[in-house]
Design a protein around this motif. Structure first.
Motif, PDB file in Angstrom:
ATOM      1  N   CYS A  67     -42.603  69.202  22.236  1.00  0.00           N
ATOM      2  CA  CYS A  67     -42.195  70.205  21.238  1.00  0.00           C
ATOM      3  C   CYS A  67     -40.856  70.848  21.578  1.00  0.00           C
ATOM      4  O   CYS A  67     -40.322  71.615  20.792  1.00  0.00           O
TER       5      CYS A  67
ATOM      6  N   CYS B  79     -40.340  70.931  27.348  1.00  0.00           N
ATOM      7  CA  CYS B  79     -41.475  70.102  26.951  1.00  0.00           C
ATOM      8  C   CYS B  79     -40.930  68.901  26.177  1.00  0.00           C
ATOM      9  O   CYS B  79     -40.142  69.074  25.251  1.00  0.00           O
TER      10      CYS B  79
ATOM     11  N   GLU C  62     -47.243  75.796  24.644  1.00  0.00           N
ATOM     12  CA  GLU C  62     -47.028  75.827  23.205  1.00  0.00           C
ATOM     13  C   GLU C  62     -47.878  74.781  22.483  1.00  0.00           C
ATOM     14  O   GLU C  62     -48.665  75.114  21.605  1.00  0.00           O
ATOM     15  N   CYS C  63     -47.728  73.517  22.889  1.00  0.00           N
ATOM     16  CA  CYS C  63     -48.406  72.438  22.155  1.00  0.00           C
ATOM     17  C   CYS C  63     -49.625  71.899  22.903  1.00  0.00           C
ATOM     18  O   CYS C  63     -50.332  71.033  22.388  1.00  0.00           O
TER      19      CYS C  63
ATOM     20  N   CYS D 234     -48.069  72.044  28.477  1.00  0.00           N
ATOM     21  CA  CYS D 234     -47.214  72.947  27.705  1.00  0.00           C
ATOM     22  C   CYS D 234     -48.051  74.097  27.125  1.00  0.00           C
ATOM     23  O   CYS D 234     -49.117  73.880  26.573  1.00  0.00           O
TER      24      CYS D 234
HETATM   25 ZN   LIG Z   1     -44.850  71.439  24.081  1.00  0.00          ZN
END
Ligand SMILES: [Zn+2]
Length: 98
Positions: free
Chosen positions: A35, A32, A7-8, A5
């Motif tokens: 998150c 995901c 993002e995370c 991911c």
């Molecule tokens: Zn994520």
């Protein structure tokens, strides 16, 4: 298939999902599992889905024995359809991705 991911930064398994933001439009996406970040794969409309069916049909033709010339023609057709499909998918993405 696992991806990381953005993002995370945790790996998660891609599970393709389908949404219909407006009638006739299909949004293929995955999220995901950690998150919940949403990743859009692609959009299709009726026209694109028709091309996808035609491409599958051409590939099945391609799998049968034929002359080099016939094979070239089929490949050319497939490539043309794919290119046209990509243009339409990009247009839909710019409209619906927001
Ligand atoms: Zn994520």
């Amino acid at each position: 298939m696992n991806v990381q991911c953005d993002e995370c930064k945790i790996d998660f398994e891609v599970k393709p999902k389908l949404n219909k933001p407006v009638p006739g439009i299909e949004e293929h996406y995955f999220t995901c599992s950690h998150c919940g970040k949403k990743y859009i794969s692609y959009y299709t409309n009726k026209n694109i889905r028709r091309k996808q069916t035609e491409i599958r049909h051409l590939y099945s033709k391609l799998s049968k024995p034929k002359s080099n010339e016939q094979q070239q023609k089929l490949l050319e057709k497939i490539n043309n359809l794919k290119a046209a499909m990509k243009v339409e998918m990009d247009q839909l993405r710019s409209i619906y991705q927001g």
